[in-house]
Design a protein around this motif. Structure first.
Motif, PDB file in Angstrom:
ATOM      1  N   GLU A  49      -5.044  -0.199   3.771  1.00  0.00           N
ATOM      2  CA  GLU A  49      -3.833  -0.049   2.963  1.00  0.00           C
ATOM      3  C   GLU A  49      -3.838  -1.010   1.777  1.00  0.00           C
ATOM      4  O   GLU A  49      -3.414  -0.655   0.684  1.00  0.00           O
ATOM      5  CB  GLU A  49      -2.593  -0.267   3.828  1.00  0.00           C
ATOM      6  CG  GLU A  49      -2.362   0.853   4.818  1.00  0.00           C
ATOM      7  CD  GLU A  49      -1.195   0.597   5.750  1.00  0.00           C
ATOM      8  OE1 GLU A  49      -0.540  -0.469   5.645  1.00  0.00           O
ATOM      9  OE2 GLU A  49      -0.933   1.462   6.601  1.00  0.00           O
ATOM     10  N   LEU A  50      -4.317  -2.221   1.989  1.00  0.00           N
ATOM     11  CA  LEU A  50      -4.390  -3.195   0.914  1.00  0.00           C
ATOM     12  C   LEU A  50      -5.354  -2.720  -0.169  1.00  0.00           C
ATOM     13  O   LEU A  50      -5.049  -2.790  -1.359  1.00  0.00           O
ATOM     14  CB  LEU A  50      -4.817  -4.562   1.452  1.00  0.00           C
ATOM     15  CG  LEU A  50      -4.945  -5.684   0.420  1.00  0.00           C
ATOM     16  CD1 LEU A  50      -3.612  -5.936  -0.272  1.00  0.00           C
ATOM     17  CD2 LEU A  50      -5.453  -6.950   1.086  1.00  0.00           C
ATOM     18  N   LYS A  51      -6.512  -2.205   0.237  1.00  0.00           N
ATOM     19  CA  LYS A  51      -7.495  -1.704  -0.727  1.00  0.00           C
ATOM     20  C   LYS A  51      -6.898  -0.545  -1.526  1.00  0.00           C
ATOM     21  O   LYS A  51      -7.031  -0.483  -2.750  1.00  0.00           O
ATOM     22  CB  LYS A  51      -8.772  -1.257  -0.025  1.00  0.00           C
ATOM     23  CG  LYS A  51      -9.846  -0.783  -0.984  1.00  0.00           C
ATOM     24  CD  LYS A  51     -11.074  -0.307  -0.243  1.00  0.00           C
ATOM     25  CE  LYS A  51     -12.182   0.165  -1.153  1.00  0.00           C
ATOM     26  NZ  LYS A  51     -11.808   0.952  -2.296  1.00  0.00           N
ATOM     27  N   ALA A  52      -6.212   0.379  -0.849  1.00  0.00           N
ATOM     28  CA  ALA A  52      -5.585   1.515  -1.533  1.00  0.00           C
ATOM     29  C   ALA A  52      -4.534   1.031  -2.525  1.00  0.00           C
ATOM     30  O   ALA A  52      -4.430   1.553  -3.639  1.00  0.00           O
ATOM     31  CB  ALA A  52      -4.956   2.464  -0.515  1.00  0.00           C
ATOM     32  N   HIS A  53      -3.773   0.027  -2.138  1.00  0.00           N
ATOM     33  CA  HIS A  53      -2.745  -0.529  -3.025  1.00  0.00           C
ATOM     34  C   HIS A  53      -3.381  -1.159  -4.262  1.00  0.00           C
ATOM     35  O   HIS A  53      -2.944  -0.923  -5.385  1.00  0.00           O
ATOM     36  CB  HIS A  53      -1.914  -1.560  -2.263  1.00  0.00           C
ATOM     37  CG  HIS A  53      -0.894  -2.255  -3.107  1.00  0.00           C
ATOM     38  ND1 HIS A  53       0.281  -1.649  -3.478  1.00  0.00           N
ATOM     39  CD2 HIS A  53      -0.891  -3.486  -3.672  1.00  0.00           C
ATOM     40  CE1 HIS A  53       0.971  -2.498  -4.229  1.00  0.00           C
ATOM     41  NE2 HIS A  53       0.282  -3.610  -4.359  1.00  0.00           N
ATOM     42  N   ALA A  56      -4.795   1.518  -6.527  1.00  0.00           N
ATOM     43  CA  ALA A  56      -3.733   2.251  -7.221  1.00  0.00           C
ATOM     44  C   ALA A  56      -3.189   1.475  -8.408  1.00  0.00           C
ATOM     45  O   ALA A  56      -2.707   2.063  -9.369  1.00  0.00           O
ATOM     46  CB  ALA A  56      -2.602   2.580  -6.253  1.00  0.00           C
ATOM     47  N   HIS A  57      -3.277   0.155  -8.355  1.00  0.00           N
ATOM     48  CA  HIS A  57      -2.724  -0.667  -9.428  1.00  0.00           C
ATOM     49  C   HIS A  57      -3.793  -1.235 -10.342  1.00  0.00           C
ATOM     50  O   HIS A  57      -3.478  -1.908 -11.317  1.00  0.00           O
ATOM     51  CB  HIS A  57      -1.869  -1.784  -8.822  1.00  0.00           C
ATOM     52  CG  HIS A  57      -0.634  -1.256  -8.180  1.00  0.00           C
ATOM     53  ND1 HIS A  57      -0.635  -0.795  -6.883  1.00  0.00           N
ATOM     54  CD2 HIS A  57       0.617  -1.068  -8.638  1.00  0.00           C
ATOM     55  CE1 HIS A  57       0.574  -0.357  -6.586  1.00  0.00           C
ATOM     56  NE2 HIS A  57       1.350  -0.505  -7.626  1.00  0.00           N
ATOM     57  N   ALA A  58      -5.057  -0.945 -10.073  1.00  0.00           N
ATOM     58  CA  ALA A  58      -6.153  -1.472 -10.888  1.00  0.00           C
ATOM     59  C   ALA A  58      -6.190  -0.833 -12.267  1.00  0.00           C
ATOM     60  O   ALA A  58      -6.703  -1.407 -13.209  1.00  0.00           O
ATOM     61  CB  ALA A  58      -7.489  -1.259 -10.175  1.00  0.00           C
ATOM     62  N   ASP A  59      -5.613   0.360 -12.427  1.00  0.00           N
ATOM     63  CA  ASP A  59      -5.630   1.052 -13.710  1.00  0.00           C
ATOM     64  C   ASP A  59      -4.396   0.720 -14.555  1.00  0.00           C
ATOM     65  O   ASP A  59      -3.993   1.495 -15.398  1.00  0.00           O
ATOM     66  CB  ASP A  59      -5.741   2.559 -13.496  1.00  0.00           C
ATOM     67  CG  ASP A  59      -4.583   3.117 -12.680  1.00  0.00           C
ATOM     68  OD1 ASP A  59      -3.705   2.335 -12.274  1.00  0.00           O
ATOM     69  OD2 ASP A  59      -4.564   4.332 -12.449  1.00  0.00           O
ATOM     70  N   GLY A  60      -3.822  -0.423 -14.327  1.00  0.00           N
ATOM     71  CA  GLY A  60      -2.649  -0.830 -15.093  1.00  0.00           C
ATOM     72  C   GLY A  60      -1.367  -0.214 -14.592  1.00  0.00           C
ATOM     73  O   GLY A  60      -0.352  -0.243 -15.269  1.00  0.00           O
ATOM     74  N   GLY A  61      -1.404   0.368 -13.418  1.00  0.00           N
ATOM     75  CA  GLY A  61      -0.191   0.926 -12.826  1.00  0.00           C
ATOM     76  C   GLY A  61       0.019   2.388 -13.152  1.00  0.00           C
ATOM     77  O   GLY A  61       1.028   2.958 -12.787  1.00  0.00           O
TER      78      GLY A  61
END
Length: 119
Positions: A49-53, A56-61
């Motif tokens: 779940e942490l990796k997915a989170h 998901a936010h690595a592209d600037g949100g």
């Protein structure tokens, strides 16, 4: 202390933590095994779940914005409406100020009518 009426054991948080720790240490490895397995499963789920989170936010949100919740959308709509009113006010074409004046005028009219009814 741990005494008290009603036959129940009443412990404060410190006493409870001490008692649970003592009982845990007294368990054999075999008795601890189901809990250790559950901890391993929970840890793996957490890491996924942490990796997915993070992904998901690595592209600037952008991914998170695509799944915006309704409260955020409502806030953005209201903010846009307020900005439009402020711009209209700046142009001198009324906007929210005009609406407030109309509402105030209506309130005065109602007060005058009520005064006339009493007279």
């Amino acid at each position: 202390g741990g005494g008290g009426g009603g036959g129940g054991l009443h412990l404060d948080a410190k006493e409870l933590a001490k008692l649970v720790g003592e009982r845990w240490r007294a368990l054999s490895d075999e008795e601890k095994a189901p809990w250790a397995e559950q901890a391993r499963v929970d840890r793996a789920r957490y890491e996924e779940e942490l990796k997915a989170h993070i992904d998901a936010h690595a592209d600037g949100g952008a991914s998170a914005q695509a799944q915006a919740d309704p409260a955020t959308e409502e806030f953005e709509l209201l903010s846009g409406s307020l900005q439009e009113r402020a711009q209209a006010r700046g142009r001198g074409d009324g906007g929210a100020a005009g609406e407030e004046q109309e509402a105030a005028g209506a309130g005065e009219t109602r007060a005058e009518e009520a005064a006339e009814e009493k007279a």
